[in-house]
Enzyme design. Structure first.
Site, short mmCIF file in Angstrom:
data_model
loop_
_atom_site.label_atom_id
_atom_site.label_comp_id
_atom_site.label_asym_id
_atom_site.label_seq_id
_atom_site.Cartn_x
_atom_site.Cartn_y
_atom_site.Cartn_z
N VAL A 161 -4.88 -28.07 -41.94
CA VAL A 161 -4.54 -28.41 -43.53
C VAL A 161 -3.77 -29.84 -43.53
O VAL A 161 -2.74 -29.87 -43.19
CB VAL A 161 -3.54 -27.32 -44.20
CG1 VAL A 161 -3.37 -27.60 -45.46
CG2 VAL A 161 -4.32 -25.94 -43.90
N VAL A 162 -4.63 -30.59 -44.17
CA VAL A 162 -4.07 -32.07 -44.40
C VAL A 162 -4.06 -32.61 -45.53
O VAL A 162 -4.54 -32.02 -46.64
CB VAL A 162 -4.96 -33.02 -43.54
CG1 VAL A 162 -5.07 -32.50 -41.84
CG2 VAL A 162 -6.25 -33.10 -43.55
N LYS A 190 -5.47 -32.73 -54.20
CA LYS A 190 -4.62 -33.88 -55.00
C LYS A 190 -4.40 -35.40 -54.01
O LYS A 190 -3.73 -35.97 -54.25
CB LYS A 190 -3.18 -33.39 -55.25
CG LYS A 190 -2.31 -32.93 -54.43
CD LYS A 190 -0.99 -32.80 -54.89
CE LYS A 190 0.13 -31.86 -53.57
NZ LYS A 190 -0.16 -30.63 -53.39
N GLU A 276 5.37 -15.15 -35.31
CA GLU A 276 6.51 -14.73 -35.57
C GLU A 276 6.89 -13.71 -36.43
O GLU A 276 6.01 -13.26 -37.50
CB GLU A 276 7.27 -16.03 -36.24
CG GLU A 276 8.83 -15.92 -36.26
CD GLU A 276 9.39 -16.97 -37.25
OE1 GLU A 276 10.43 -16.79 -37.51
OE2 GLU A 276 8.46 -17.95 -37.86
N GLU A 337 4.51 -16.67 -45.66
CA GLU A 337 5.64 -16.27 -44.65
C GLU A 337 5.84 -14.73 -44.48
O GLU A 337 6.43 -14.31 -43.77
CB GLU A 337 7.08 -16.86 -45.07
CG GLU A 337 7.05 -18.41 -44.85
CD GLU A 337 8.46 -18.89 -45.05
OE1 GLU A 337 9.46 -18.10 -45.40
OE2 GLU A 337 8.63 -20.15 -45.06
N ARG A 391 14.77 -31.45 -44.99
CA ARG A 391 14.68 -30.02 -45.48
C ARG A 391 14.89 -29.06 -44.41
O ARG A 391 14.18 -28.42 -43.99
CB ARG A 391 13.36 -29.69 -46.27
CG ARG A 391 13.37 -30.49 -47.64
CD ARG A 391 12.08 -29.96 -48.33
NE ARG A 391 10.93 -30.55 -47.68
CZ ARG A 391 10.37 -32.00 -48.00
NH1 ARG A 391 11.15 -32.71 -48.82
NH2 ARG A 391 9.36 -32.17 -47.52
N LYS A 414 7.92 -31.53 -36.56
CA LYS A 414 6.88 -32.67 -36.70
C LYS A 414 7.27 -33.84 -36.55
O LYS A 414 8.70 -34.24 -36.13
CB LYS A 414 6.45 -32.12 -38.29
CG LYS A 414 7.82 -32.70 -39.11
CD LYS A 414 7.51 -32.56 -40.90
CE LYS A 414 7.18 -30.96 -41.26
NZ LYS A 414 6.91 -31.11 -42.78
#
Length: 462
Positions: A161-162, A190, A276, A337, A391, A414
């Site tokens: 997903v980029v 977008k 997880e 999540e 964040r 990341k």
């Protein structure tokens, strides 16, 4: 043994001579082709590693003076070991010293990045390069061989997903690319047009890489985060019946394991999912306006990043119970999540590979999450961050390389290309070198074999 003049005669032995000659010529051609596709030097000027040069087997001295082939793990972090890997190096810096955390080289790297800031390659430039696929694949040295029978027989499916920076997306694809695997790009609706066109053109250079037919506007915290992966999951299932496991990625990650290592680990998993899960850390406010979930389900919290068996993916998309829970979960807060983790930690649903142990809580030692190494700065993902936090998440810098080299997870998240880019360059160097070294060193899978979810899961019918 080659035939001699005395046994070159007509009949069967003459045919043997012809077969021998043809086999030699064919072997030479294959060798030249393999060098051309995986090892030819490139004139493309960027910081990614050059040709592979596999080293001779490394020898260690034993107590009695004899030498044996190296038996150390692929995760050994010594300069001696690293320097004996294939000679692929990032220019102007000693990555081996950075992985050792040697302060002098850390300061050299920081000084270099300050005096010579990285210039991210514009999307349109990569689009132009990819317009000539043969040259693009050759110059960037994609591995166009399965490399081993074991890998060929155990393909992996990826969703990616980029949304920005084709350079980083392309470098990630190149690191994980193998012709037997399958790759689905979801390009955010977008995203700039040049970005989309460039990713599309790169995809056109490979038979096993494609862009999802449906594009959506992905918004953090919304159902669209989950939907993007589900779109790719569905298309991956339809494209091929051969792949064994599914891994979902974003464009700002990088592998900690080679393809061969992943295959060996996933074969050890034997259908178990690596997802997880927590009850204790979930936020029940996300479900407060929803009715009681169906099938006596206990809602869980976990990462959207998963490693899941193909039968689990099929269950997620097609099982009536999963579909009903999907409709329930879509209305939850941050549904990405809670969706995968809930299906994986409610074994009464019968999801293939689901966890059947007593304690579903992700724990660094008791039930580790190996799909992704993501440093949140909060338990159970609390580690020193030598980069910067955005964040809460650590954006890795060169000071994080010693920790990254030792991790047992599959991927790291990341990296920013415009923040301490030598960290990404050195990870790339290490990964490419390990790719070749992996065929000369043993792999110890005992850690993965003894994981709680590997020992306790709903059995999978492949």
């Amino acid at each position: 043994m080659a035939p001699t003049s005395s046994n070159i005669v007509t009949g069967g032995r003459g045919k043997d001579w012809i077969r021998w000659t043809v086999s030699v010529l064919l072997g030479c051609c294959i060798g030249i082709l393999f060098f051309y596709t995986t090892g030819q030097m490139s004139s493309y000027e960027t910081s990614y590693p050059r040709a592979f040069h596999p080293p001779a087997p490394v020898k260690n001295s034993t107590a009695n003076g004899e030498t044996n082939s190296m038996q150390s793990s692929l995760y050994k972090g010594s300069l001696e070991f690293f320097n004996k890997l294939p000679k692929v190096r990032v220019p102007s810096i000693n990555c081996a010293a950075l992985f050792e955390g040697i302060e002098k080289e850390v300061q050299n790297a920081k000084s270099l990045m300050k005096s010579s800031p990285k210039k991210i390659i514009p999307d349109k430039d990569i689009l132009n390069d990819a317009s000539n696929c043969d040259k693009f694949v050759r110059d960037r040295q994609y591995i166009m061989s399965t490399l081993s029978r074991e890998e060929e027989e155990y393909p992996i499916a990826y969703s990616m997903v980029v949304f920005k920076e084709v350079e980083q997306v392309e470098r990630l694809l190149r690191a994980i690319y193998r012709p037997q695997n399958l790759y689905c790009f979801h390009v955010d609706k977008k995203s700039p047009e040049n970005f989309y066109i460039a990713v599309r053109q790169i995809s056109n250079c490979f038979e096993n890489v494609f862009i999802a037919s449906k594009r959506i506007d992905v918004q953090w915290g919304q159902y669209s985060v989950l939907e993007a992966d589900l779109i790719c999951m569905e298309e991956l299932l339809k494209k091929s019946r051969k792949w064994k496991y599914f891994i979902n990625l974003t464009g700002q990650e990088f592998p900690l394991k080679t393809n061969l290592e992943l295959v060996k680990i996933l074969k050890t998993y034997n259908g178990a999912n690596d997802i997880e899960g927590t009850v204790k850390r979930r936020n029940m406010n996300r479900f407060k306006d929803l009715p009681t979930p169906p099938y006596n389900i206990t809602p869980m919290k976990g990462s959207v990043h998963i490693v899941a068996s193909r039968p689990f993916v099929d269950f997620v998309l097609n099982d009536p119970k999963a579909k009903e829970f999907h409709e329930w979960d879509k209305k939850a807060g941050i549904p990405d999540e809670s969706f995968f983790t809930t299906l994986n930690h409610n074994p009464q649903l019968g999801a293939p590979g689901a966890f059947t142990g007593k304690d579903p809580e992700t724990h660094p030692e008791k039930k580790p999450f190996n799909t992704r190494f993501k440093n949140w700065g909060d338990w159970p993902f609390d580690y020193p961050c030598h980069g910067k936090r955005v964040r809460m998440v650590c954006i890795f810098g060169i000071g994080d390389l010693p920790l990254l080299m030792q991790r047992k997870e599959f991927f790291s998240n990341k990296f920013y290309l415009d923040y301490e880019p030598l960290a990404y360059d050195c990870m790339e160097e290490l990964h490419y070198n390990r790719t070749m070294a992996a065929y000369m060193l043993p792999f110890d899978n005992s850690y993965y074999k003894n994981l709680s979810y590997v020992r306790n899961h709903v059995k999978v019918k492949w």
